[in-house]
Enzyme design. Sequence first.
Site, mmCIF file in Angstrom:
data_model
loop_
_atom_site.group_PDB
_atom_site.id
_atom_site.type_symbol
_atom_site.label_atom_id
_atom_site.label_comp_id
_atom_site.label_asym_id
_atom_site.label_seq_id
_atom_site.Cartn_x
_atom_site.Cartn_y
_atom_site.Cartn_z
ATOM 1 C CD GLU A 300 9.475 -3.199 6.669
ATOM 2 O OE1 GLU A 300 9.640 -2.155 6.041
ATOM 3 O OE2 GLU A 300 9.294 -4.314 6.140
ATOM 4 C CG ASP A 379 6.133 -6.409 1.511
ATOM 5 O OD1 ASP A 379 5.481 -5.491 0.991
ATOM 6 O OD2 ASP A 379 7.350 -6.342 1.732
ATOM 7 C CD GLU A 407 9.636 -4.620 -2.522
ATOM 8 O OE1 GLU A 407 8.696 -3.821 -2.337
ATOM 9 O OE2 GLU A 407 10.384 -5.008 -1.608
HETATM 10 C C1 BDP Z 1 8.279 -3.469 1.483
HETATM 11 C C2 BDP Z 1 9.498 -2.861 0.919
HETATM 12 C C3 BDP Z 1 10.110 -1.809 1.780
HETATM 13 C C4 BDP Z 1 9.056 -0.830 2.237
HETATM 14 C C5 BDP Z 1 7.928 -1.558 2.904
HETATM 15 C C6 BDP Z 1 6.745 -0.668 3.238
HETATM 16 O O1 BDP Z 1 10.423 -3.898 0.691
HETATM 17 O O2 BDP Z 1 11.110 -1.185 1.035
HETATM 18 O O3 BDP Z 1 9.576 0.130 3.074
HETATM 19 O O4 BDP Z 1 7.423 -2.543 2.050
HETATM 20 O O5 BDP Z 1 5.723 -0.801 2.586
HETATM 21 O O6 BDP Z 1 7.597 -4.022 0.396
HETATM 22 O O7 BDP Z 1 6.816 0.149 4.148
#
Ligand code: BDP
Length: 693
Positions: A300, A379, A407
């Site tokens: 990301e 996720d 989340e």
């Molecule tokens: C996702 C989240 C994000 C996190 C990412 C992570 O939306 O904010 O940075 O995972 O685990 O669930 O790095």
Amino acid sequence: DSGYDCWLGYKRIADSALRESYAQYGSRFVVIGGEGDGDENGEGLGASSLLRTAGKELELALSSMLGSVTRERVSGAGMVVAGTFGSSSAFESLAGAYEPAELGEEGYVIHSSEEDGCIYLSAASERGVLYAVFHFIRLLQTDQQLEGLRIQEVPRNGLRMINHWDNMDGSVERGYAGNSIFYRDGRFIEDKSRIRDYARLLASAAINAISINNVNVHRQESKLITDEFLPDVAEVAGIFREYGVRLFLSVNYASTIEIGCLDTADPLDSGVAEWWKQAAADIYRYIPDFGGFVVKADSEFRPGPFTYGRNHADGANMLADALAPFGGEVIWRCFVYNCLQDWRDRKTDRARAAYDHFMPLDGQFRDNVMLQIKNGPMDFQVREPVSPLFGGLTKTNHLLELQIAQEYTGQQRHLCYLVPQWKEVYDFDTYASGAGSTVAEIASGRLFGRARGGIAAVSNIGDDLNWCGHVLAQANWYGYARLAWNPDLSAEQIASEWIRMTFGRDEELERIVLDMLLGSYSIYESYTAPLGVGWMVNPNHHYGPNVDGYEYSKWGTYHYADRLGMGVDRTVRTGTGYAGQYHAPVAERYESLADCPDELLLFFHHVPYLHVLHSGKTVIQHIYDTHFSGAEQAAELLAKWDTLASRVDSGRFEHVRERLAHQAEHACEWRDMINTYFYRKSGVADEQGRTIY
Ligand code: BDP
């Protein structure tokens, strides 16, 4: 009552007979070695901070619950005696009855002796003594008998960690309970008393590690490992140390560029390796027992070794070598996928990514590296299969990562007790080495004889007075920790404990709250995205329904609903091949349309709306039915809570009521959006003729 005390608000025991029976043991106590500067009898010399903590806690708990308590300086008959085995002859007889050698660093014994009327809380280490003390207090909080106690506890997971996603500006990424308790306006918060209260709550459920900043490390947080902030970090580490919790930091993989003055972060560059060695030496000067680094790299848009044509092992090992001389560890996250994928290309499947990246590297990581793997391949969705890296990796240390922060499960506005979900993960049989190769056995390190292992989870706390936004979400925090200690505990047992400790003794209240908690995950699942498809949420903040929010976006992932059917074909035969990442017979079970479990059907298969599930219903009718009943059950949660008006203090009652009322309403919005969408796509009417727009 604001809920600030969580499960440690020790209340005077109202039942006088019970109180008196406890007082036989608990009106006096001694912590051998826990008194500070020692005493004239030689006991208490060299008190460590952990034993001081244990003593303070016993004093507080016993005096609050029993009315009064006397702290003794030496052991005698009829009292609570806490200390390490070697610290006093008082524990000698115990050593015969138990196997101190099996207790390891953190295990303990609780033993009530018929001979001298004492309860012994003992362990090989001081941390074990602290855990024994909290366990003993829990017995009192939950009305347990103190006669004939023969308890021996050893944690199943070596690392039991909480990860914070706190930013130094005070915000919390995916935080649903206010701001950070650590930072404000780019600095540490001056008053650290809340951090101390937090450490105490963690220790009470035997959490032993914490990382205090977001895995997405931006410029300000990169500087946590420099002289500018290390004095503050050391102060915070000191507070956690008193409670047996080791501190870790998330680091920016490209620190050498971001805060150093190098122009590369190539892990094979000797200058880069040198820079990190120096950084580690600096950190350990401030914090001799520093845990190590948590790293999100090449994920990301975070930097990583890929930029230099290197792989994850190169990156992780370079950092591991810097920490090794000091006993530090690298926790390297496996949440790695292409976040710019093309929805038109069904071969690019985000679910495959972690396995595809990390399996080829199995065995190439240093011993002080642990790969941190999210429970599912995506996720933290409401329903996902277990990540195939569990059972895939056999030669690399790894950890299971869970998300306590809700989340995708209602953001602490909806009630969703997650322990049942986590139990399914722990209990999942990967068949990696025959039947019984559960995730619990793998994550602990036991199955493959790994030296390190354990569990980490994203925290759900913030500076809201009740810590979690939703008082009932405290059960997830507590439950996560209890399960990390012993994955065999049941969701029900943990919930009961939590309810008694949090709300006191009231059978009717316990019955109702237990019923609410235990049903809540399945209720939430029933009115949100169906049958494992996931992701039908608003982009970015991920709250509330959005039927196509991610459908045509690069971030994926997709439900592929059209007029004929829906779901993602992840089979080997015709789909993305993801199902083939599992061992037999799991791979076959997921591959087969006939055998795939209903709740994951749309995760693995693209099917027509009239496909018949094992339940006997068609997919479309299942969607309608679960969404109608889910919304009804959400309304019932509120009705159930309302029966407790006279049993819960008004502060917590009103607060929870307001959340449940919102949930009931929001569940209707979910129901209507999802049902309408699939009705319009499929054109198939509800068999029961209910209103769908
Ligand atoms: C996702 C989240 C994000 C996190 C990412 C992570 O939306 O904010 O940075 O995972 O685990 O669930 O790095």
